[in-house]
Design a protein around this motif. Structure first.
Motif, PDB file in Angstrom:
ATOM      1  N   ALA A 107       0.821  -1.202   0.000  1.00 38.66           N
ATOM      2  CA  ALA A 107       0.000   0.000   0.000  1.00 38.66           C
ATOM      3  C   ALA A 107       0.859   1.258   0.000  1.00 38.66           C
ATOM      4  CB  ALA A 107      -0.938   0.007   1.209  1.00 38.66           C
ATOM      5  N   ALA A 108       2.083   1.145   0.533  1.00 47.64           N
ATOM      6  CA  ALA A 108       3.013   2.272   0.539  1.00 47.64           C
ATOM      7  C   ALA A 108       3.766   2.406  -0.781  1.00 47.64           C
ATOM      8  CB  ALA A 108       4.007   2.123   1.690  1.00 47.64           C
ATOM      9  N   GLY A 109       3.441   1.531  -1.755  1.00 49.34           N
ATOM     10  CA  GLY A 109       4.101   1.613  -3.051  1.00 49.34           C
ATOM     11  C   GLY A 109       5.466   0.976  -3.094  1.00 49.34           C
ATOM     12  N   LEU A 110       5.719   0.036  -2.185  1.00 55.70           N
ATOM     13  CA  LEU A 110       7.028  -0.611  -2.092  1.00 55.70           C
ATOM     14  C   LEU A 110       6.947  -2.077  -2.504  1.00 55.70           C
ATOM     15  CD1 LEU A 110       8.230   0.762   1.352  1.00 55.70           C
ATOM     16  CD2 LEU A 110       9.190   1.363  -0.859  1.00 55.70           C
ATOM     17  N   VAL A 111       8.055  -2.590  -3.031  1.00 54.87           N
ATOM     18  CA  VAL A 111       8.254  -4.012  -3.262  1.00 54.87           C
ATOM     19  C   VAL A 111       9.448  -4.427  -2.411  1.00 54.87           C
ATOM     20  CG1 VAL A 111       8.661  -5.828  -4.954  1.00 54.87           C
ATOM     21  CG2 VAL A 111       7.418  -3.774  -5.629  1.00 54.87           C
ATOM     22  N   HIS A 112       9.269  -5.417  -1.551  1.00 56.47           N
ATOM     23  CA  HIS A 112      10.345  -5.816  -0.639  1.00 56.47           C
ATOM     24  C   HIS A 112      11.505  -6.470  -1.394  1.00 56.47           C
ATOM     25  CE1 HIS A 112      12.493  -8.174   2.414  1.00 56.47           C
ATOM     26  NE2 HIS A 112      12.045  -7.310   3.304  1.00 56.47           N
TER      27      HIS A 112
ATOM     28  N   ALA B 156       7.791  -5.907  -9.252  1.00 55.39           N
ATOM     29  CA  ALA B 156       6.356  -5.731  -9.083  1.00 55.39           C
ATOM     30  C   ALA B 156       5.923  -6.470  -7.826  1.00 55.39           C
ATOM     31  CB  ALA B 156       5.587  -6.262 -10.305  1.00 55.39           C
ATOM     32  N   VAL B 157       4.791  -6.049  -7.257  1.00 55.37           N
ATOM     33  CA  VAL B 157       4.347  -6.644  -5.995  1.00 55.37           C
ATOM     34  C   VAL B 157       4.046  -8.133  -6.146  1.00 55.37           C
ATOM     35  CG1 VAL B 157       3.441  -4.474  -5.099  1.00 55.37           C
ATOM     36  CG2 VAL B 157       1.960  -5.951  -6.453  1.00 55.37           C
ATOM     37  N   ALA B 158       3.666  -8.574  -7.349  1.00 51.03           N
ATOM     38  CA  ALA B 158       3.377  -9.997  -7.556  1.00 51.03           C
ATOM     39  C   ALA B 158       4.598 -10.856  -7.279  1.00 51.03           C
ATOM     40  CB  ALA B 158       2.872 -10.233  -8.977  1.00 51.03           C
ATOM     41  N   GLN B 159       5.798 -10.302  -7.432  1.00 53.06           N
ATOM     42  CA  GLN B 159       7.019 -11.063  -7.160  1.00 53.06           C
ATOM     43  C   GLN B 159       7.178 -11.327  -5.668  1.00 53.06           C
ATOM     44  OE1 GLN B 159      10.019  -8.714  -9.142  1.00 53.06           O
ATOM     45  NE2 GLN B 159       8.884  -8.794 -11.068  1.00 53.06           N
ATOM     46  N   ASP B 160       6.770 -10.369  -4.824  1.00 57.69           N
ATOM     47  CA  ASP B 160       6.764 -10.614  -3.379  1.00 57.69           C
ATOM     48  C   ASP B 160       5.807 -11.734  -3.033  1.00 57.69           C
ATOM     49  OD1 ASP B 160       8.632  -8.684  -2.757  1.00 57.69           O
ATOM     50  OD2 ASP B 160       7.180  -7.203  -2.037  1.00 57.69           O
TER      51      ASP B 160
ATOM     52  N   PRO C 287      -2.012 -20.795  -5.157  1.00 54.66           N
ATOM     53  CA  PRO C 287      -2.162 -19.788  -6.212  1.00 54.66           C
ATOM     54  C   PRO C 287      -1.072 -18.725  -6.217  1.00 54.66           C
ATOM     55  CG  PRO C 287      -4.283 -20.261  -5.205  1.00 54.66           C
ATOM     56  CD  PRO C 287      -3.250 -20.963  -4.375  1.00 54.66           C
ATOM     57  N   LEU C 288      -0.380 -18.517  -5.092  1.00 57.34           N
ATOM     58  CA  LEU C 288       0.707 -17.530  -5.054  1.00 57.34           C
ATOM     59  C   LEU C 288       1.872 -17.941  -5.950  1.00 57.34           C
ATOM     60  CD1 LEU C 288       0.800 -16.813  -1.204  1.00 57.34           C
ATOM     61  CD2 LEU C 288      -0.152 -15.336  -2.978  1.00 57.34           C
ATOM     62  N   LEU C 289       1.956 -19.217  -6.291  1.00 57.36           N
ATOM     63  CA  LEU C 289       3.061 -19.728  -7.097  1.00 57.36           C
ATOM     64  C   LEU C 289       2.708 -19.822  -8.582  1.00 57.36           C
ATOM     65  CD1 LEU C 289       4.185 -22.555  -4.657  1.00 57.36           C
ATOM     66  CD2 LEU C 289       5.374 -20.400  -5.076  1.00 57.36           C
ATOM     67  N   ALA C 290       1.610 -19.207  -8.971  1.00 60.49           N
ATOM     68  CA  ALA C 290       1.214 -19.240 -10.378  1.00 60.49           C
ATOM     69  C   ALA C 290       2.318 -18.679 -11.261  1.00 60.49           C
ATOM     70  CB  ALA C 290      -0.073 -18.442 -10.578  1.00 60.49           C
ATOM     71  N   ALA C 291       2.545 -19.325 -12.400  1.00 62.30           N
ATOM     72  CA  ALA C 291       3.598 -18.871 -13.315  1.00 62.30           C
ATOM     73  C   ALA C 291       3.309 -17.488 -13.866  1.00 62.30           C
ATOM     74  CB  ALA C 291       3.763 -19.881 -14.452  1.00 62.30           C
ATOM     75  N   ASP C 292       2.042 -17.201 -14.116  1.00 59.61           N
ATOM     76  CA  ASP C 292       1.645 -15.891 -14.629  1.00 59.61           C
ATOM     77  C   ASP C 292       1.361 -14.972 -13.444  1.00 59.61           C
ATOM     78  OD1 ASP C 292       0.509 -13.657 -15.777  1.00 59.61           O
ATOM     79  OD2 ASP C 292      -0.803 -14.774 -17.128  1.00 59.61           O
ATOM     80  N   PRO C 293       2.101 -13.872 -13.304  1.00 60.59           N
ATOM     81  CA  PRO C 293       1.879 -12.986 -12.148  1.00 60.59           C
ATOM     82  C   PRO C 293       0.457 -12.455 -12.068  1.00 60.59           C
ATOM     83  CG  PRO C 293       3.305 -11.942 -13.787  1.00 60.59           C
ATOM     84  CD  PRO C 293       3.180 -13.377 -14.170  1.00 60.59           C
ATOM     85  N   ALA C 294      -0.228 -12.351 -13.196  1.00 61.94           N
ATOM     86  CA  ALA C 294      -1.605 -11.856 -13.185  1.00 61.94           C
ATOM     87  C   ALA C 294      -2.548 -12.824 -12.493  1.00 61.94           C
ATOM     88  CB  ALA C 294      -2.073 -11.597 -14.614  1.00 61.94           C
ATOM     89  N   ASP C 295      -2.141 -14.090 -12.379  1.00 64.45           N
ATOM     90  CA  ASP C 295      -2.986 -15.099 -11.735  1.00 64.45           C
ATOM     91  C   ASP C 295      -2.754 -15.203 -10.230  1.00 64.45           C
ATOM     92  OD1 ASP C 295      -4.091 -15.733 -14.181  1.00 64.45           O
ATOM     93  OD2 ASP C 295      -2.645 -17.352 -14.585  1.00 64.45           O
ATOM     94  N   ARG C 296      -1.787 -14.467  -9.714  1.00 61.93           N
ATOM     95  CA  ARG C 296      -1.510 -14.529  -8.279  1.00 61.93           C
ATOM     96  C   ARG C 296      -2.430 -13.572  -7.521  1.00 61.93           C
ATOM     97  NH1 ARG C 296       4.693 -13.543  -9.521  1.00 61.93           N
ATOM     98  NH2 ARG C 296       4.973 -15.384 -10.864  1.00 61.93           N
TER      99      ARG C 296
END
Length: 444
Positions: free
Chosen positions: A120-125, A185-189, A227-236
């Motif tokens: 929410a703070a616009g950060l990716v860890h 991108a946040v999906a990578q976290d 589902p967090l491990l989906a290959a497509d980040p849009a599916d996470r």
């Protein structure tokens, strides 16, 4: 006498070391608190900006461990953080192996609650892994997780500090699109959270290849986090959605002590050595406000609370998660053959310096759930009982050790501005600006 960094932080003893710096247990003279002090040396511009970025990430959340202050002294820089003594989740896995489903769900809920705030703070860890998930020493009580090490965190939309195509993170936790060169991108976290969940359930180190193998005995937690491990980040799912998916499991109270499959009680031990004798007079048994709270506000310390999980998955608000105020249980764990593990070394420390003039501060976005929300979250941490109250630092003034090197009217450095000392004759003095110089003036 301990080394004093920038006139404020007394470096007591080292509690961690890495290739580029060290973590010390320190006494914060200004706040009169024990803290963890990460001491870094200057090297180059990229490291400098990472240092400024990390010290600027001050996210107010009970499950986030971020710097509450910083200081510079000659060729070194220091980040001050809360002192967390229970080791890391990686230590917990090394001691107990695969964790029970409900216990794993508790840890994951606190991690996801922290990521709601981070994203929410616009950060990716960019470096979610068990070694960066520190634990309060809660004994057999419910665990309290603290997400740490924001050294390579990136604020979306800001310039990257690495060359295009350079990989940042830890092998095994990198999402497929990261390996393919996609921007952060946040999906990578969220992918890294999925890998961490896999570790909690299997007790194994993750392979560096994709996809991760399904655990031999899939559990309800695995079904929810897969589902967090989906290959497509849009599916996470987002952190909010993943947290909401855990709600059915979190509705059942966490039984304590939690036990491994062979019925061994799971305990988060205090990994820190005893406070050196010279500092025992500074230690009291009254609960203390955290350094971050004392540094940035005059409000009382946060009470013990449970996280609130949103009913819907599209809420833009950051939902607080986790719990604070856990009581410590210092069991005689040496009888169990546990090895002490130094806390504070989580991955490679960021080499850093001071200067450059860029300060990136992430302001928390606080969300307020509706009063009728009946959702549940991680189990609240029980209040301490007198028998299990750990030694912590006092909340009020203490008698300082006289410092013969300090006298009324003597010059002090700009780095020491605001520092309070006691002279050899017992006079309390404060470093204040006097015209163009700084001098020790009697404290009012």
């Amino acid at each position: 006498m301990a080394d004093v960094f920038a006139g404020r932080f007394e470096l007591i003893d080292p509690i961690g070391a890495g290739g580029t710096g060290a973590v010390w247990r320190a006494w914060d003279r200004r706040l009169e608190r024990l803290c963890a002090a990460k001491v870094l040396r200057q090297r180059h511009a990229g490291a400098l900006l990472r240092f400024v970025r990390e010290q600027g990430v001050r996210l107010d959340h009970p499950n986030i461990l971020s710097p509450y202050s910083w200081a510079a002294d000659d060729d070194q820089a220091l980040l001050a953080m809360d002192l967390v003594g229970g080791g890391a989740v990686s230590n917990l896995l090394a001691d107990f192996g695969p964790l029970p489903d409900r216990y794993a769900a508790e840890l994951l809920a606190q991690l996801l609650g922290a990521l709601v705030q981070v994203h929410a703070a616009g950060l990716v860890h960019r470096d979610i892994k068990p070694a960066n998930l520190l634990l309060e020493a809660t004994g057999t009580n419910p665990p309290v997780l603290r997400l740490s090490d924001f050294g390579i965190a990136l604020s979306l939309g800001e310039p990257r500090l690495t060359h295009q195509g350079a990989l940042i993170g830890t092998p095994g936790y990198l999402a497929p699109e990261t390996l393919a060169g996609s921007p952060p991108a946040v999906a990578q976290d969220l992918y890294a959270v999925g890998v961490t969940a896999w570790q909690l359930l299997t007790g194994e180190e993750p392979p560096t290849t994709h996809p991760l193998p399904t655990p031999a005995n899939p559990t309800p937690v695995w079904d929810l986090v897969k589902p967090l491990l989906a290959a497509d980040p849009a599916d996470r799912p987002s952190a909010e959605s993943a947290l909401a998916a855990l709600a059915p499991l979190l509705a059942d109270p966490l039984e304590t002590p939690a036990r491994t499959p062979d019925q061994e009680p799971i305990e988060v031990f205090d990994h820190l050595p005893a406070v050196p004798a010279a500092y025992k007079h500074l230690v009291a048994v009254t609960p203390a406000q955290s350094p971050a709270d004392a540094e940035h506000s005059q409000t009382p310390p946060r009470p013990t609370v449970a996280a609130l999980i949103p009913r819907t998955t599209d809420s833009p608000e950051a939902i607080p998660g986790g719990a604070t105020g856990a009581g410590l249980s210092r069991a005689a764990w040496s009888k169990l053959g546990r090895r002490r593990v130094l806390v504070g070394v989580v991955g490679v420390l960021v080499v850093a310096g001071v200067g450059g003039g860029l300060l990136l501060e992430a302001r928390p976005h606080r969300g307020t759930p509706s009063s009728g929300d009946s959702s549940v979250g991680p189990t609240p941490t029980p209040s301490r009982t007198p028998s299990e109250t750990p030694p912590v630092v006092p909340t009020g003034p203490v008698t300082r050790v006289p410092n013969a090197a300090v006298t009324v009217g003597a010059a002090c450095g700009w780095q020491e501005a605001g520092s309070v000392e006691t002279t050899a004759d017992g006079t309390r003095v404060e470093c204040r600006q006097q015209g163009k110089t700084y001098r020790w003036i009697k404290a009012g």
